[in-house]
Design a protein around this motif. Sequence first.
Motif, PDB file in Angstrom:
ATOM      1  N   GLU A 238      16.487-165.190  41.307  1.00 21.59           N
ATOM      2  CA  GLU A 238      15.752-165.257  42.558  1.00 21.59           C
ATOM      3  C   GLU A 238      14.265-165.014  42.342  1.00 21.59           C
ATOM      4  O   GLU A 238      13.416-165.617  43.015  1.00 21.59           O
TER       5      GLU A 238
ATOM      6  N   HIS B 140      14.166-174.739  46.558  1.00 22.89           N
ATOM      7  CA  HIS B 140      12.938-173.932  46.551  1.00 22.89           C
ATOM      8  C   HIS B 140      11.725-174.791  46.204  1.00 22.89           C
ATOM      9  O   HIS B 140      10.664-174.274  45.886  1.00 22.89           O
TER      10      HIS B 140
ATOM     11  N   ASN C  88      11.267-167.707  43.321  1.00 19.96           N
ATOM     12  CA  ASN C  88      10.213-167.341  44.266  1.00 19.96           C
ATOM     13  C   ASN C  88       8.853-167.140  43.606  1.00 19.96           C
ATOM     14  O   ASN C  88       7.907-166.686  44.265  1.00 19.96           O
TER      15      ASN C  88
ATOM     16  N   ARG D 186      19.598-174.859  43.704  1.00 19.63           N
ATOM     17  CA  ARG D 186      18.760-173.790  44.261  1.00 19.63           C
ATOM     18  C   ARG D 186      17.289-174.010  43.919  1.00 19.63           C
ATOM     19  O   ARG D 186      16.408-173.755  44.746  1.00 19.63           O
TER      20      ARG D 186
END
Length: 331
Positions: free
Chosen positions: A57, A87, A61, A83
């Motif tokens: 994660e 993002h 990010n 994922r």
Amino acid sequence: MKLGIVGSGMIVGEFLSFIHEIKDIQLIHISGTQRSEEKLKQIVEQYGFERYSTNYEQLLNDRHVDTIYIALPNHLHFEFAKRALQHHKHVIIEKPMTSTYQEALFLQKIAMENHLFLWEAITNQYLPHYQYIKDHLHEIGNIKIVQCHFCQYSSRYQKFLEGDILPVFDYTKSGGALMDINIYNIHFVVGLFGEPQDIHYYPCIEHHIDTSGVLVLQYPHFQCVCIGAKDCQSPSFNTIQGEKGYFYVDTPSSFIKTVEWVNHDGTSIQTDHQHQHVMYAEMQAFVDMYQNQDYQRCYEMLKHSLTVCKVQTIARRKAGILFPADQVSSL
């Protein structure tokens, strides 16, 4: 290209051994598991990453990263790529792209809808000698027989026989000879001739996984045989036989060091050896596409990867080799 990497295995070491030769790649962030933290620290220090994390994660990010290279076991490719794309990161996935054709289609949809790059890291499609074959293929006349032979005894095979099943031999992790070795042969053939009209796979099965196998691809006017093995070894080679001559490659389809072009009149041409790392050409191509915003070429190569994924999915399922991903009814 501001690069993040997820994974710290052998392929990452190969990647980092030459990546400094390609300008316009900045190594920003590498991510792994808590178990691999000490190794991540060493990689950061040795190769100059700005930071590492043990939580994916954090990489997702990281606003300083625009592209993520996924170098994980096969069964994780889809979820980690999905994922990353969600993002809004560009994605490089190690081969094989995904466990199933359906997963690959889903990733393609996200990438194209969001105007993102999505590449499969497959060496042979970008090698100069492979392009040489493509450029001169018509000169050997109508194709009659194609053979791809890639047999490499795995250092993990004995452990597998003893019950220590590592990812490359684990059907729950989308392993097997087709996905690890023969996938190069499929790329080699599909890149030259497109999608076959029929597909049959004859594997040697041990503990629910193919440790070797023979893949037969039927085209309208010729037959192709792709042999891949991790439980035995012999010299690897590739031949493309036409009515006027043939191409002979005396290395596996993964790196194509030389190409010999032999005509029926006895004349022949042999190309020179390559001197760069086998992964160099593909990574340079990705950077060029990124720098030039060449989405058209990216999506052309993505279409090729989807065809390869379709071939391996059909081949496996016909042979009764099923992964957990095959049981998922919807994405």
